[in-house]
Design an enzyme around this catalytic site. Structure first.
Site, mmCIF file in Angstrom:
data_model
loop_
_atom_site.group_PDB
_atom_site.id
_atom_site.type_symbol
_atom_site.label_atom_id
_atom_site.label_comp_id
_atom_site.label_asym_id
_atom_site.label_seq_id
_atom_site.Cartn_x
_atom_site.Cartn_y
_atom_site.Cartn_z
ATOM 1 N N GLU A 145 4.435 -6.078 7.499
ATOM 2 C CA GLU A 145 3.562 -5.178 8.258
ATOM 3 C C GLU A 145 3.944 -5.090 9.733
ATOM 4 O O GLU A 145 3.692 -4.072 10.389
ATOM 5 C CB GLU A 145 2.103 -5.630 8.124
ATOM 6 C CG GLU A 145 1.452 -5.280 6.801
ATOM 7 C CD GLU A 145 1.729 -6.295 5.704
ATOM 8 O OE1 GLU A 145 1.089 -6.208 4.637
ATOM 9 O OE2 GLU A 145 2.588 -7.185 5.908
ATOM 10 N N GLY B 28 0.678 -5.727 0.711
ATOM 11 C CA GLY B 28 -0.451 -5.944 -0.187
ATOM 12 C C GLY B 28 -0.034 -6.435 -1.558
ATOM 13 O O GLY B 28 -0.817 -7.095 -2.242
ATOM 14 N N ALA C 72 0.842 -1.196 0.000
ATOM 15 C CA ALA C 72 0.000 0.000 0.000
ATOM 16 C C ALA C 72 0.876 1.245 0.000
ATOM 17 O O ALA C 72 2.032 1.213 0.414
ATOM 18 C CB ALA C 72 -0.914 -0.005 1.210
ATOM 19 N N GLU D 278 0.216 -10.069 -1.150
ATOM 20 C CA GLU D 278 -1.154 -10.577 -1.104
ATOM 21 C C GLU D 278 -1.769 -10.610 -2.499
ATOM 22 O O GLU D 278 -2.571 -11.502 -2.813
ATOM 23 C CB GLU D 278 -1.989 -9.717 -0.158
ATOM 24 C CG GLU D 278 -1.556 -9.880 1.302
ATOM 25 C CD GLU D 278 -2.316 -8.992 2.266
ATOM 26 O OE1 GLU D 278 -2.789 -9.518 3.289
ATOM 27 O OE2 GLU D 278 -2.433 -7.777 1.992
#
Length: 261
Positions: free
Chosen positions: A135, A112, A67, A115
């Site tokens: 994270e 992300g 992100a 992911e």
């Protein structure tokens, strides 16, 4: 599926779709607009039976470096969770689109971005690729499903080590752990991914789509239930035009001509 996007370049190569993330100045990090574009692209593929497979890649040094963290600083709790929800919608659009998606990972796939890789069906990685869920270094945990997906692939012990340390994983280790299918030299990455996509696109489309769905839906079901899914889908394919064509072609010793019906 939109005809033009700001951060996503879409190119049809016959029945293979090449989607390239182009936000190079930010290592292709996610913002609201990029997530909306990816969601729109993959949701649109439900209406494109002429597209058989998809290759998803990025430009520059990043496949997707997670992100856009710079935007987090101004979020309140509601805005933060709205942003996370958009990410989950993007991942679901990829997982639920009928066509298999090949991730061609050119560089950093972090947070992300990792992911996003885990939402795809197959992964071809450059030797320069780096994967990770870092994270924990921000005092957070992944919110897009990556923890559970990774644990199901690599096992709980490796998943704990990778997420609790936040360390990066090189492409060859990713292959050893089971979330990378093929590792290539950087200048061969796109060719290798397109070759894999092309090989899949040449197979019977209903069977390929069925395999994507069966593996996805069966992973959280009991073995007996998942095998029942397999048998039901096989029965439907046996009565399809492609099923009859595949058997006839085998008996007649000729190439099959699949039409997706």
């Amino acid at each position: 599926m939109g005809t033009s996007y700001r951060y996503l370049h879409v190119e049809e190569r016959g029945d293979v779709l090449l989607a390239t993330i182009r936000r190079e100045e930010k290592l292709n990090a996610m913002n609201d607009e990029l997530m909306a574009e990816l969601t729109d692209c993959f949701e649109g593929l439900r209406e494109r039976p002429d597209i058989r497979t998809v290759v998803l890649t990025g430009t520059g040094k990043g496949f997707m470096a997670g992100a856009d963290i710079e935007g987090y600083g101004g979020f309140d709790v509601g805005q933060f969770f709205a942003f996370q929800q958009k990410g989950r919608e993007m991942y679901r659009a990829i997982e639920s689109c009928p066509q298999p998606v090949v991730a061609a990972v050119n560089g950093y796939a972090l947070g992300g971005g990792f992911e996003l890789v885990l939402s795809c069906d197959l992964v071809v990685a450059s030797e320069r690729a780096k994967f990770g869920l870092p994270e924990v270094k921000l005092g957070l945990v992944p919110g897009g499903g990556g923890v559970q997906k990774l644990a199901r692939i690599v096992g709980p012990f490796s998943a704990r080590e990778l997420t609790m340390t936040g360390r990066f994983v090189a492409a060859q280790e990713g292959k050893a752990l089971g979330f990378v299918n093929e590792v290539t030299e950087p200048d061969r990455l796109l060719d290798a991914a397109l070759t894999l996509a092309r090989t899949i696109a040449d197979q019977a489309p209903l069977a390929v789509q069925g395999l994507k769905r069966l593996i996805h839906d069966g992973r959280d079901a009991s073995l007996e239930t998942a095998q029942a899914y397999d048998r039901a889908y096989l029965a439907n394919l046996f009565h399809s035009e492609d099923g009859r064509e595949g058997i006839a072609a085998f008996m007649e010793k000729r190439p099959a001509k699949f039409i997706g019906r």
